[in-house]
Motif scaffolding. Structure first.
Motif, PDB file in Angstrom:
ATOM      1  N   THR A  82       0.810  -1.204   0.000  1.00 50.85           N
ATOM      2  CA  THR A  82       0.000   0.000   0.000  1.00 50.85           C
ATOM      3  C   THR A  82       0.848   1.260   0.000  1.00 50.85           C
ATOM      4  O   THR A  82       0.444   2.297  -0.508  1.00 50.85           O
ATOM      5  N   ALA A  83       2.057   1.149   0.582  1.00 55.79           N
ATOM      6  CA  ALA A  83       2.931   2.310   0.633  1.00 55.79           C
ATOM      7  C   ALA A  83       3.165   2.886  -0.758  1.00 55.79           C
ATOM      8  O   ALA A  83       3.401   4.072  -0.914  1.00 55.79           O
ATOM      9  N   GLU A  84       3.053   2.023  -1.784  1.00 53.41           N
ATOM     10  CA  GLU A  84       3.291   2.497  -3.141  1.00 53.41           C
ATOM     11  C   GLU A  84       2.064   3.128  -3.785  1.00 53.41           C
ATOM     12  O   GLU A  84       2.103   3.509  -4.941  1.00 53.41           O
ATOM     13  N   MET A  85       0.946   3.167  -3.087  1.00 55.93           N
ATOM     14  CA  MET A  85      -0.251   3.805  -3.639  1.00 55.93           C
ATOM     15  C   MET A  85       0.014   5.279  -3.903  1.00 55.93           C
ATOM     16  O   MET A  85      -0.631   5.886  -4.725  1.00 55.93           O
ATOM     17  N   GLY A  86       0.933   5.832  -3.120  1.00 53.83           N
ATOM     18  CA  GLY A  86       1.190   7.264  -3.235  1.00 53.83           C
ATOM     19  C   GLY A  86       0.055   8.050  -2.608  1.00 53.83           C
ATOM     20  O   GLY A  86      -0.685   7.538  -1.757  1.00 53.83           O
ATOM     21  N   THR A  87      -0.081   9.286  -3.040  1.00 50.31           N
ATOM     22  CA  THR A  87      -1.083  10.167  -2.444  1.00 50.31           C
ATOM     23  C   THR A  87      -2.461   9.837  -3.000  1.00 50.31           C
ATOM     24  O   THR A  87      -2.625   9.607  -4.194  1.00 50.31           O
ATOM     25  N   VAL A  88      -3.447   9.817  -2.104  1.00 50.71           N
ATOM     26  CA  VAL A  88      -4.839   9.676  -2.526  1.00 50.71           C
ATOM     27  C   VAL A  88      -5.568  10.983  -2.210  1.00 50.71           C
ATOM     28  O   VAL A  88      -5.065  11.826  -1.459  1.00 50.71           O
ATOM     29  N   CYS A  89      -6.721  11.150  -2.804  1.00 49.88           N
ATOM     30  CA  CYS A  89      -7.577  12.301  -2.494  1.00 49.88           C
ATOM     31  C   CYS A  89      -8.932  11.769  -2.058  1.00 49.88           C
ATOM     32  O   CYS A  89      -9.545  10.984  -2.785  1.00 49.88           O
ATOM     33  N   VAL A  90      -9.357  12.138  -0.876  1.00 45.83           N
ATOM     34  CA  VAL A  90     -10.669  11.718  -0.385  1.00 45.83           C
ATOM     35  C   VAL A  90     -11.569  12.948  -0.302  1.00 45.83           C
ATOM     36  O   VAL A  90     -11.196  13.952   0.317  1.00 45.83           O
TER      37      VAL A  90
ATOM     38  N   VAL B  40      -9.459  13.962 -11.619  1.00 48.41           N
ATOM     39  CA  VAL B  40      -8.414  14.270 -12.605  1.00 48.41           C
ATOM     40  C   VAL B  40      -7.060  14.026 -11.936  1.00 48.41           C
ATOM     41  O   VAL B  40      -6.963  13.955 -10.704  1.00 48.41           O
ATOM     42  N   VAL B  41      -6.032  13.880 -12.740  1.00 46.32           N
ATOM     43  CA  VAL B  41      -4.683  13.747 -12.191  1.00 46.32           C
ATOM     44  C   VAL B  41      -3.952  15.063 -12.430  1.00 46.32           C
ATOM     45  O   VAL B  41      -3.875  15.537 -13.562  1.00 46.32           O
ATOM     46  N   VAL B  42      -3.484  15.678 -11.355  1.00 50.67           N
ATOM     47  CA  VAL B  42      -2.732  16.933 -11.445  1.00 50.67           C
ATOM     48  C   VAL B  42      -1.335  16.684 -10.855  1.00 50.67           C
ATOM     49  O   VAL B  42      -1.218  16.348  -9.676  1.00 50.67           O
ATOM     50  N   ASP B  43      -0.331  16.800 -11.685  1.00 49.83           N
ATOM     51  CA  ASP B  43       1.046  16.530 -11.247  1.00 49.83           C
ATOM     52  C   ASP B  43       1.176  15.153 -10.599  1.00 49.83           C
ATOM     53  O   ASP B  43       1.808  14.998  -9.552  1.00 49.83           O
ATOM     54  N   GLY B  44       0.537  14.172 -11.177  1.00 47.58           N
ATOM     55  CA  GLY B  44       0.650  12.797 -10.703  1.00 47.58           C
ATOM     56  C   GLY B  44      -0.215  12.450  -9.512  1.00 47.58           C
ATOM     57  O   GLY B  44      -0.231  11.300  -9.066  1.00 47.58           O
ATOM     58  N   VAL B  45      -0.944  13.444  -9.005  1.00 49.37           N
ATOM     59  CA  VAL B  45      -1.747  13.242  -7.790  1.00 49.37           C
ATOM     60  C   VAL B  45      -3.232  13.325  -8.155  1.00 49.37           C
ATOM     61  O   VAL B  45      -3.634  14.194  -8.930  1.00 49.37           O
ATOM     62  N   PRO B  46      -4.060  12.421  -7.601  1.00 46.05           N
ATOM     63  CA  PRO B  46      -5.486  12.490  -7.926  1.00 46.05           C
ATOM     64  C   PRO B  46      -6.150  13.686  -7.242  1.00 46.05           C
ATOM     65  O   PRO B  46      -5.763  14.079  -6.140  1.00 46.05           O
TER      66      PRO B  46
END
Lengths: 228, 228
Positions: A82-90, B40-46
């Motif tokens: 999961t550490a590789e999921m990177g940043t999520v947006c909730v 959307v993906v902005v700079d690799g981040v959702p």
């Protein structure tokens, strides 16, 4: 009350008057619902999944099947941590009403929303069970003590993620349309708000329930109450 | 009725019995609301943004300020064309109720949701105006003909995106909990569904409205009706 960090991502470019950054406002929005939209990037493409959540002071919790892509960031189970999921947006959104202005341009929605950016951490052991308790009690208060708790096998089939509430923004839009004192007021059109209410209806028993099964008070008491 | 394409992304791994792939089911979910979550993906981040939508047979429409990052994929206005936004994910979710099972593990949510993956196209001219009309009429039927339509300047300040309904999945979950005929039924616990209803309340006039301004029938008629 600590302000939430305001970064490039959560700075409110468009409607800064709608932005709030204190933690109490964030908790208030999170308290008012139980379904969020979880955004992850899978193979460079955004994926937005509705899912239930719970929260405490510093974390939001979501769960899912160990095999679901929204829990693993798209990698095969077990092979991609999961550490590789990177940043999520909730994002949590409550729609409170429709703003009907004199002009189409000024039409809008009254809403409360929170957007959280974070790197999730997969919970194990006691932390995982506590995450599930918080999740369950958010949607269904009283059920953690009433229903049968997860077995070892059920726990193993579930992923629970803790998402730090470190970087978040809250937006609240309320009140009447903005064009009541502009030139469009001369048009003589009706303007105002059409509020929306989300309410719990009376419980519907499972048809397989034996006759006479008592309806517990923590469930019966929700009928007729507003969700938010 | 054409089936929507089922690709790797929209194939339902987890709950295939909840998946539907025909276009009528998609339209039914889209018809039942007016707010979606745009990923959307902005700079690799959702980035997951709640926004109003409208739709016709083949497209979903969203709009926003020309300067908002969800409309440009994060690039500065004018310098990064919408074509470079890449694929977006639009999710529409209606929460119909809470499923209270005998075990915590079988708890769930009754819901209808649609997830659309597509590359948006920025609309101009007549198409842009038509997109705005569809958007407005989805949330506020009757207002396009009643309110003042967008001026040239207002149109220039607005981005309207058309998102093809080419790749989509629909999931519907309804009915009682699943554990009514399993070993947990022996626990003697109450189980069933707590339904949620979202309803329009009576319109609230803008305090700045001159006394005697008539409330038009297309607004008055919505009070008491369900959203979905």
């Amino acid at each position: 009350m600590t302000d939430l960090s305001s970064t490039e991502r959560t700075r409110h470019r468009r409607f800064s008057e709608k932005g709030r950054t204190d933690r109490a406002a964030l908790h208030e929005v999170l308290r008012a619902g139980f379904v969020c939209h979880l955004g992850v990037v899978v193979d460079g493409v955004p994926m937005v999944v509705p899912t239930v959540y719970g929260f405490d002071v510093d974390h939001l919790y979501v769960h899912g099947s160990v095999a679901s892509r929204s829990m693993t960031g798209g990698g095969p189970t077990g092979r991609r941590p999961t550490a590789e999921m990177g940043t999520v947006c909730v994002t949590v959104t409550h729609v409170d009403g429709l703003v009907l202005a004199r002009s189409v341009f000024e039409h809008g929605v009254n809403y409360r929303s929170a957007m959280i950016y974070s790197e999730p951490r997969r919970l194990e052991g006691e932390e995982k069970l506590e995450g599930l308790r918080i999740l369950t009690e958010q949607a269904a208060p009283g059920q953690w003590d009433y229903a049968r708790r997860p077995s070892r096998k059920e726990l193993a089939a579930t992923t629970v993620l803790a998402i730090p509430l470190a970087e978040a923004s809250v937006k609240v839009s309320s009140g009447p349309p903005d064009d009541g004192d502009g030139p469009d007021a001369e048009l003589g059109l009706w303007a105002g708000v059409l509020p929306l209410a989300t309410t719990w209806l009376p419980p519907v028993p499972d048809p397989l329930l034996p006759e006479g099964t008592a309806l517990p008070g923590h469930i019966a008491g929700r009928a007729g109450t507003p969700l938010t």
